[in-house]
Design a protein around this motif. Structure first.
Motif, short mmCIF file in Angstrom:
data_model
loop_
_atom_site.label_atom_id
_atom_site.label_comp_id
_atom_site.label_asym_id
_atom_site.label_seq_id
_atom_site.Cartn_x
_atom_site.Cartn_y
_atom_site.Cartn_z
N GLN A 1 0.46 -1.34 0.34
CA GLN A 1 0.16 0.13 -0.24
C GLN A 1 0.73 1.04 0.49
O GLN A 1 0.46 2.62 -0.90
N ARG B 1 1.97 1.38 -3.86
CA ARG B 1 1.47 2.40 -4.24
C ARG B 1 0.35 3.38 -3.78
O ARG B 1 0.51 4.22 -4.67
N HIS B 2 0.46 4.05 -2.40
CA HIS B 2 -0.02 5.47 -2.53
C HIS B 2 1.00 6.71 -2.62
O HIS B 2 1.30 7.82 -2.83
N ALA C 1 3.45 5.70 -5.13
CA ALA C 1 3.97 5.34 -7.06
C ALA C 1 4.40 6.42 -8.03
O ALA C 1 5.20 6.64 -9.24
N ASP D 1 3.31 1.70 -12.36
CA ASP D 1 1.88 1.92 -12.34
C ASP D 1 1.01 1.04 -10.80
O ASP D 1 1.56 -0.32 -11.04
N PRO D 2 0.35 1.90 -10.22
CA PRO D 2 -0.19 0.64 -9.11
C PRO D 2 -1.15 -0.09 -9.26
O PRO D 2 -1.56 -0.83 -9.07
N ASP D 3 -1.79 0.11 -10.54
CA ASP D 3 -2.77 -0.84 -10.91
C ASP D 3 -1.82 -2.24 -11.62
O ASP D 3 -2.18 -3.67 -11.82
N VAL E 1 1.24 -4.43 -10.88
CA VAL E 1 1.84 -4.92 -9.23
C VAL E 1 2.23 -6.58 -9.24
O VAL E 1 0.57 -7.45 -9.01
N GLN F 1 -4.76 2.21 0.15
CA GLN F 1 -4.88 1.79 -1.00
C GLN F 1 -5.10 0.20 -1.25
O GLN F 1 -5.38 -0.49 -0.39
N SER F 2 -5.29 -0.38 -2.39
CA SER F 2 -5.80 -1.72 -2.30
C SER F 2 -4.58 -2.33 -2.12
O SER F 2 -3.05 -1.99 -2.46
N THR F 3 -4.91 -3.82 -1.72
CA THR F 3 -3.86 -5.20 -1.13
C THR F 3 -3.41 -5.84 -2.80
O THR F 3 -2.49 -7.18 -2.52
#
Length: 365
Positions: free
Chosen positions: A170, A173-174, A176, A182-184, A186, A219-221
Motif C-alpha cells: 500500500q 502504491r501511495h 507510485a 503503475d499501481p495497477d 504489481v 490503497q488496494s492490497t
C-alpha cells in the motif's frame, strides 16, 4: 583449493535453483550434502538451505579466506550486494518494516512492479539477497523491482507478516507517482514463507479501507500475479495431514511461533484452527480471484511418511499440485513445475511468467 571447490559447489547451487531457472534434478541432494557438511550454514535452523543462506555462507567463507590471506575486508572480489537506488524505505515503525526499490532508469511512463518477499520460515531471511540478473532482466522488460522485509515470528504470530507485506504494498502504491510506478500492475514472488505471503495477497480479500483517514490504508492490497519457489499453499496441520494421508504428521519447528502456540496440543483449540485456515492462501481462493500463480519446486513428488523430514514435506510439490487443482476447477491459471513434472513450455521461467502477466494488454491475462 578446498575453499575454492566449496565456493564452486555453492555457486552451482545458487545458479541451478535461483529465481527464473527450472529446478535442477540433483539440486536438493547437493543442498542436503552442503547442509550435512556445514550445518552452521542453516542460519534460521529450519533444516533446509535457502538461496539466501547459501549466498551468506559463500560471503562468510570468502571473508574468512581473505582474512587468512591478509586481504582487507570488503575487497574479496565476491559478488557484491545489489545496492538499491531507493533503499530502506520505512512503511512502519519497526526496523524490519522496510523495503528497497529499483525503479526503471529513464522510464518514459509509469512501469509495472515486481516485489520480492523473502523466505526463512517466518523466523529469518532478509530482503538484501536479491540477484542482480533478476533486476536487470526485469528492467530490460520495463519493469521495476522491489524487495521487502517484514516482522518475523519473534515479534508476534500471524497475521503480522502478511499484514506487513500488505502495508508495504500500500505504501508503494501511495507513492507510485514519486517512483514512476503503475499501481495497477504489481506482482509478488518469494521462496517458502515469501511465496506463502505472495499467494496470500493474491487470494485474500482486499484489505483497503476506503473510508480511512490514512491515505495509505485506502490503497488496494490486491496483486496481478504471484510467484512461488518451494512455497506453501496452506499453513494448516489438519490440511497437511489430510493431503499427505499421514494422520500423525509432526509439525515443523517454524509453525508454533507462526501460530503463537507452544505445542501440538493447542492445534485442537478452535481459535488456532481458525488461525491456521485464515493463514492459508488456498482457503481464500474464490472464483473472482484473477491472479495467476507460477510455482517452482526443487524436489519430485515423493511419498511422505511420518518419518519424512519436515524440511522436505513443508516444501513438497503437493502443496502446488493441490492449489493447481483448486484453481483449475475455478478456471484460473496455476503453473506447477518440479523435476518429475512436464516442463513448462508456455513461459519457460518464473521471470518470464511475471513479465508476461505484467506486460499483458489486459492485466492478469
Amino acid at each position: 583449493m578446498r575453499n575454492y571447490i566449496l565456493i564452486l559447489t555453492c555457486v552451482s547451487l545458487l545458479t541451478s535453483t535461483g529465481f527464473g531457472q527450472a529446478p535442477a534434478r540433483d539440486a536438493a541432494q547437493r543442498r542436503a550434502e552442503l547442509l550435512k557438511r556445514f550445518p552452521q550454514s542453516d542460519t534460521n535452523g529450519d533444516g533446509v538451505l535457502s538461496t539466501q543462506e547459501i549466498g551468506a555462507f559463500i560471503r562468510k567463507r570468502r571473508m574468512e579466506q581473505g582474512e587468512q590471506n591478509g586481504t582487507p575486508r570488503g575487497r574479496l572480489g565476491n559478488r557484491p550486494q545489489v545496492e538499491a537506488p531507493v533503499a530502506n524505505v520505512a512503511y512502519g515503525e519497526h526496523k524490519l518494516q522496510r523495503f528497497d526499490l529499483w525503479p526503471v532508469p529513464d522510464a518514459k511512463g509509469p512501469t509495472p512492479l515486481v516485489i520480492f518477499i523473502h523466505g526463512g520460515g517466518f523466523r529469518g531471511g532478509d530482503k538484501s539477497q536479491v540477484r542482480s540478473g533478476t533486476i536487470e532482466k526485469l528492467h530490460q522488460a520495463g519493469i521495476a523491482f522491489a524487495a521487502m522485509n517484514y516482522r518475523l515470528s519473534d515479534s508476534g504470530p500471524y497475521p503480522i507478516m502478511m499484514h506487513d507485506a500488505a502495508r508495504g504494498l500500500q505504501t508503494i502504491r501511495h507513492r507510485a507517482a514519486e517512483w514512476n510506478i503503475d499501481p495497477d500492475r504489481v506482482a509478488c514472488y518469494g521462496g517458502s514463507a515469501g511465496a506463502g505471503i505472495s499467494m496470500w495477497l493474491a487470494f485474500h480479500d482486499d484489505l483497503a479501507d476506503p473510508n480511512s483517514n490514512d491515505p495509505i490504508a485506502r490503497q488496494s492490497t490486491r496483486i496481478l500475479a504471484a510467484g512461488s519457489t518451494n512455497g506453501q499453499s496452506a499453513y494448516d496441520m489438519h490440511v497437511f495431514r489430510d493431503w499427505f494421508e499421514v494422520p500423525d504428521l509432526e509439525m515443523g519447528p517454524a509453525l508454533p511461533a507462526f501460530l503463537g502456540i507452544e505445542d501440538e496440543s493447542e492445534l485442537k483449540r478452535p481459535e488456532i484452527h481458525a488461525k491456521m485456515k485464515d493463514a492459508s492462501p488456498i482457503a481464500h481462493l474464490t472464483k473472482d480471484d484473477q491472479a495467476p500463480v507460477y510455482m517452482l519446486y526443487s524436489r519430485p513428488n515423493s511419498k511422505v511418511t511420518k518419518e519424512t523430514s519436515h524440511s522436505i514435506w513443508v516444501h513438497h510439490v503437493l502443496m502446488g499440485l493441490k492449489l493447481q487443482q483448486a484453481m483449475e476447477k475455478l478456471g484460473l491459471e496455476c503453473v506447477v513445475t518440479a523435476p518429475d513434472l512436464p516442463r513448462d513450455t508456455k513461459y519457460g521461467s518464473l521471470e518470464d511468467f511475471l513479465i508476461a502477466k505484467l506486460k499483458a494488454e489486459k492485466p492478469g491475462k
